[in-house]
Design a protein around this motif. Structure first.
Motif, PDB file in Angstrom:
ATOM      1  N   GLU A   1       2.397   1.363  -3.210  1.00  0.00           N
ATOM      2  CA  GLU A   1       1.181   1.910  -4.048  1.00  0.00           C
ATOM      3  C   GLU A   1       1.075   3.397  -4.335  1.00  0.00           C
ATOM      4  OE1 GLU A   1      -1.590  -0.672  -3.580  1.00  0.00           O
ATOM      5  OE2 GLU A   1      -1.255  -2.063  -4.998  1.00  0.00           O
ATOM      6  N   GLU A   2       0.981   3.835  -3.137  1.00  0.00           N
ATOM      7  CA  GLU A   2       0.720   4.945  -2.812  1.00  0.00           C
ATOM      8  C   GLU A   2       2.004   6.356  -3.130  1.00  0.00           C
ATOM      9  OE1 GLU A   2      -0.595   5.865   1.339  1.00  0.00           O
ATOM     10  OE2 GLU A   2      -2.129   4.726   1.118  1.00  0.00           O
TER      11      GLU A   2
ATOM     12  N   GLN B   1       0.643  -0.939  -0.027  1.00  0.00           N
ATOM     13  CA  GLN B   1      -0.315   0.058  -0.231  1.00  0.00           C
ATOM     14  C   GLN B   1       1.133   1.030   0.003  1.00  0.00           C
ATOM     15  OE1 GLN B   1      -2.946  -0.104   3.126  1.00  0.00           O
ATOM     16  NE2 GLN B   1      -3.683   1.838   2.501  1.00  0.00           N
TER      17      GLN B   1
ATOM     18  N   ASN C   1       4.607   6.411  -1.083  1.00  0.00           N
ATOM     19  CA  ASN C   1       5.061   6.889   0.214  1.00  0.00           C
ATOM     20  C   ASN C   1       6.537   6.445   0.895  1.00  0.00           C
ATOM     21  OD1 ASN C   1       5.178   7.987   2.265  1.00  0.00           O
ATOM     22  ND2 ASN C   1       2.905   8.139   3.230  1.00  0.00           N
TER      23      ASN C   1
END
Length: 88
Positions: free
Chosen positions: A60-61, A57, A63
């Motif tokens: 995907e962000e 996640q 970050n």
């Protein structure tokens, strides 16, 4: 365990860390038996999947701080599990 190994290799390939990929492949056989014991004895698989999801996640962000934090958390939890297994 195979999917776990594939997950880690995918991250090294994504980052283009060829040397780390080779190290992971070499360590895989050495750690597979202990990993199976840890996952089954301490019912860690559900947490491992959740930790992997958090890493994906964050990636995907896009970050990097969150991804680093998630990876470090995963490594720490894995280390704790290996210590418990090694002591038993």
């Amino acid at each position: 365990m195979r999917l776990d190994h594939d997950f880690h290799l995918s991250l090294t390939r994504l980052a283009n860390f060829t040397i780390i990929e080779q190290v992971l492949n070499n360590l895989h056989n050495l750690t597979q038996l202990m990993g199976l014991k840890a996952v089954s004895k301490h019912r860690r698989m559900k947490n491992v999947l959740m930790e992997h999801h958090q890493i994906i996640q964050a990636l995907e962000e896009k970050n990097p701080e969150l991804a680093s934090q998630a990876i470090l958390n995963h490594l720490e939890k894995t280390k704790e599990t290996f210590i418990i297994v090694d002591d038993s």
